[in-house]
Each structure stands twice: as structure tokens, then as C-alpha cells.
Motif scaffolding. Structure first.
Motif, mmCIF file in Angstrom:
data_model
loop_
_atom_site.group_PDB
_atom_site.id
_atom_site.type_symbol
_atom_site.label_atom_id
_atom_site.label_comp_id
_atom_site.label_asym_id
_atom_site.label_seq_id
_atom_site.Cartn_x
_atom_site.Cartn_y
_atom_site.Cartn_z
ATOM 1 N N UNK A 31 0.829 -1.221 0.000
ATOM 2 C CA UNK A 31 0.000 0.000 0.000
ATOM 3 C C UNK A 31 0.865 1.273 0.000
ATOM 4 N N UNK A 32 2.101 1.171 0.480
ATOM 5 C CA UNK A 32 3.019 2.317 0.517
ATOM 6 C C UNK A 32 3.889 2.416 -0.737
ATOM 7 N N UNK A 33 3.800 1.450 -1.627
ATOM 8 C CA UNK A 33 4.660 1.424 -2.820
ATOM 9 C C UNK A 33 4.470 2.681 -3.657
ATOM 10 N N UNK A 34 5.579 3.285 -4.053
ATOM 11 C CA UNK A 34 5.551 4.474 -4.909
ATOM 12 C C UNK A 34 5.662 4.078 -6.384
ATOM 13 N N UNK A 35 6.108 2.849 -6.632
ATOM 14 C CA UNK A 35 6.292 2.328 -7.983
ATOM 15 C C UNK A 35 5.183 1.322 -8.245
ATOM 16 N N UNK A 36 4.513 1.461 -9.393
ATOM 17 C CA UNK A 36 3.441 0.524 -9.722
ATOM 18 C C UNK A 36 4.026 -0.788 -10.236
ATOM 19 N N UNK A 37 3.205 -1.789 -10.260
ATOM 20 C CA UNK A 37 3.614 -3.092 -10.767
ATOM 21 C C UNK A 37 4.020 -2.993 -12.237
ATOM 22 N N UNK A 38 3.284 -2.247 -13.029
ATOM 23 C CA UNK A 38 3.633 -2.112 -14.446
ATOM 24 C C UNK A 38 4.951 -1.355 -14.633
ATOM 25 N N UNK A 39 5.227 -0.375 -13.784
ATOM 26 C CA UNK A 39 6.522 0.324 -13.852
ATOM 27 C C UNK A 39 7.662 -0.626 -13.497
ATOM 28 N N UNK A 40 7.450 -1.460 -12.479
ATOM 29 C CA UNK A 40 8.472 -2.426 -12.075
ATOM 30 C C UNK A 40 8.718 -3.453 -13.179
ATOM 31 N N UNK A 41 7.658 -3.893 -13.838
ATOM 32 C CA UNK A 41 7.807 -4.836 -14.957
ATOM 33 C C UNK A 41 8.613 -4.198 -16.076
ATOM 34 N N UNK A 42 8.307 -2.954 -16.414
ATOM 35 C CA UNK A 42 9.042 -2.266 -17.480
ATOM 36 C C UNK A 42 10.533 -2.198 -17.148
ATOM 37 N N UNK A 43 10.857 -1.897 -15.903
ATOM 38 C CA UNK A 43 12.253 -1.822 -15.467
ATOM 39 C C UNK A 43 12.933 -3.184 -15.603
ATOM 40 N N UNK A 44 12.272 -4.241 -15.127
ATOM 41 C CA UNK A 44 12.853 -5.587 -15.181
ATOM 42 C C UNK A 44 12.965 -6.093 -16.619
ATOM 43 N N UNK A 45 11.961 -5.813 -17.450
ATOM 44 C CA UNK A 45 12.030 -6.246 -18.854
ATOM 45 C C UNK A 45 13.154 -5.534 -19.593
ATOM 46 N N UNK A 83 10.055 -1.419 -4.491
ATOM 47 C CA UNK A 83 8.762 -0.787 -4.732
ATOM 48 C C UNK A 83 8.733 0.684 -4.338
ATOM 49 N N UNK A 84 9.733 1.145 -3.593
ATOM 50 C CA UNK A 84 9.742 2.554 -3.185
ATOM 51 C C UNK A 84 10.451 3.452 -4.190
ATOM 52 N N UNK A 85 11.378 2.889 -4.994
ATOM 53 C CA UNK A 85 12.124 3.750 -5.919
ATOM 54 C C UNK A 85 12.339 3.158 -7.317
ATOM 55 N N UNK A 86 11.916 1.930 -7.558
ATOM 56 C CA UNK A 86 12.024 1.320 -8.881
ATOM 57 C C UNK A 86 13.405 0.807 -9.238
ATOM 58 N N UNK A 87 14.338 0.840 -8.301
ATOM 59 C CA UNK A 87 15.691 0.365 -8.589
ATOM 60 C C UNK A 87 15.780 -1.143 -8.418
ATOM 61 N N UNK A 88 16.661 -1.748 -9.227
ATOM 62 C CA UNK A 88 16.903 -3.180 -9.125
ATOM 63 C C UNK A 88 17.649 -3.458 -7.823
ATOM 64 N N UNK A 89 17.092 -4.324 -6.981
ATOM 65 C CA UNK A 89 17.727 -4.664 -5.706
ATOM 66 C C UNK A 89 18.618 -5.892 -5.854
ATOM 67 N N UNK A 90 18.196 -6.842 -6.690
ATOM 68 C CA UNK A 90 18.996 -8.044 -6.925
ATOM 69 C C UNK A 90 18.461 -8.784 -8.135
ATOM 70 N N UNK A 91 19.254 -9.736 -8.610
ATOM 71 C CA UNK A 91 18.850 -10.570 -9.742
ATOM 72 C C UNK A 91 19.402 -11.973 -9.527
ATOM 73 N N UNK A 92 18.610 -12.970 -9.892
ATOM 74 C CA UNK A 92 19.004 -14.357 -9.738
ATOM 75 C C UNK A 92 18.636 -15.095 -11.023
ATOM 76 N N UNK A 93 19.642 -15.654 -11.697
ATOM 77 C CA UNK A 93 19.424 -16.334 -12.974
ATOM 78 C C UNK A 93 19.394 -17.839 -12.807
#
Length: 175
Positions: A31-45, A83-93
Motif C-alpha cells: 500500500x506504501x509502494x511508490x512504484x506501480x507493478x507495471x513500472x516495475x515490470x518495465x524496469x525488469x524487462x 517498490x519505493x524507488x524502482x531500482x533493481x535490488x537483486x537478480x538471480x538467474x
């Protein structure tokens, strides 16, 4: 050998309401997230140069994170997006074969690239229909077609909305 992407196990998990599966701290952080799910998806894609196939919301060390699985070629990468700033925190392949084996049979890779509606677009459709914000989403295979299942948080409850990957039409809406 045909390579399959699987979400069968996740479908079983998501059959229960998201609020029951999510902790109070997850819901509060969402509920406190400043970044939407679609914005996060765009960043990750963009980072993963692929297509999103699964999204969950979780908290780690009191930080709200979107966990987004991106398929690119023969690799699946889980990107944790703050979710607060849209930055990548980590990645696991991991390999697509390993990922598919862990989750079971489901969507074929060519279906993902051929889908007229992306996961992000399906989330937008579901949010409009559900009157809230998407907290989880996944690609699925339903009746021989690519579909998206989106959990929308509205008020104190959730709605599960299934969107057709070819047409973008709402196929089911469960409160």
C-alpha cells in the motif's frame, strides 16, 4: 524435446486469496509502494531484455519488493525491484529448463513472444476492471491459450481477473 514454461504450481498457490497468503507487513508495504507493478515490470524487462512471466510482491528486510521473472532466450531471471524507488535490488538467474522443471508444464516460449497482449497490458486491464492495484500476476495456459491471471487488491479484498493473451479481453473475474 519441447521446452515448456510452467506456472502450474503457482496457479495452485494463487487459487487462494492473495490476502490470505500475504502477511500484514507485505500488504502494508504494498500500500506504501511508490512504484506501480507495471513500472516495475518495465524496469525488469528492460534490464532482462525479455518478457515478464510472473510477478509477486514480498518484503525483505522491511523493504517492499516486486519479484519479477523475466524470460530471455534460455534464461529466466528473477529481478527484485524496490517498490519505493524502482531500482533493481537483486537478480538471480537460472536456466529455462530448471525453471520449467521446478514449476511444471505450462506456456510454450513461442506463445510469449506471439501474444498480442503483454503481462503489463493485462495488469492494466485487470486494474481497471478490478478497481484497485495489482499485487500479483502470472502467465498461464488455459484451454489451449495464453492467459494472464492477475490478483487485484481493492479495499480489504482481492479479485482474481483472468485476461486473454491474444485479445486482451477479460475471461473471468472472481471476487
Amino acid at each position: 524435446m519441447k521446452m515448456l514454461l510452467g506456472t502450474a504450481a503457482l496457479s495452485l498457490i494463487l487459487a487462494a486469496p492473495a490476502l490470505a497468503a500475504s502477511s500484514d507487513s507485505d500488504i502494508a508495504a504494498f500500500r506504501q509502494a511508490k512504484v506501480s507493478l507495471t513500472q516495475a515490470i518495465a524496469q525488469a524487462e528492460q534490464q532482462g531484455k525479455g518478457k515478464a512471466v510472473d510477478v509477486d510482491f514480498d518484503t525483505k528486510n522491511s523493504v517492499g519488493l516486486y519479484q519479477i521473472d523475466i524470460v530471455s532466450g534460455e534464461t529466466v531471471t528473477r529481478w527484485d525491484v524496490d517498490a519505493s524507488n524502482g531500482k533493481i535490488a537483486s537478480a538471480d538467474k537460472q536456466t529455462l529448463a530448471t525453471w520449467a522443471q521446478q514449476l511444471g508444464a505450462g506456456v510454450e516460449p513461442r506463445e510469449l513472444t506471439a501474444a498480442s497482449t503483454s503481462l503489463a497490458q493485462a495488469i492494466g486491464i485487470a486494474e481497471n476492471k478490478g478497481g484497485g492495484k495489482a499485487i500479483e500476476a502470472e502467465v498461464d495456459h488455459d484451454n489451449n491459450r495464453l492467459t494472464y491471471e492477475v490478483e487485484v487488491l481493492n479495499g480489504n479484498g482481492t479479485r482474481t481477473i483472468r485476461v486473454d493473451g491474444a485479445t486482451g479481453q477479460v475471461m473471468a473475474d472472481k471476487s
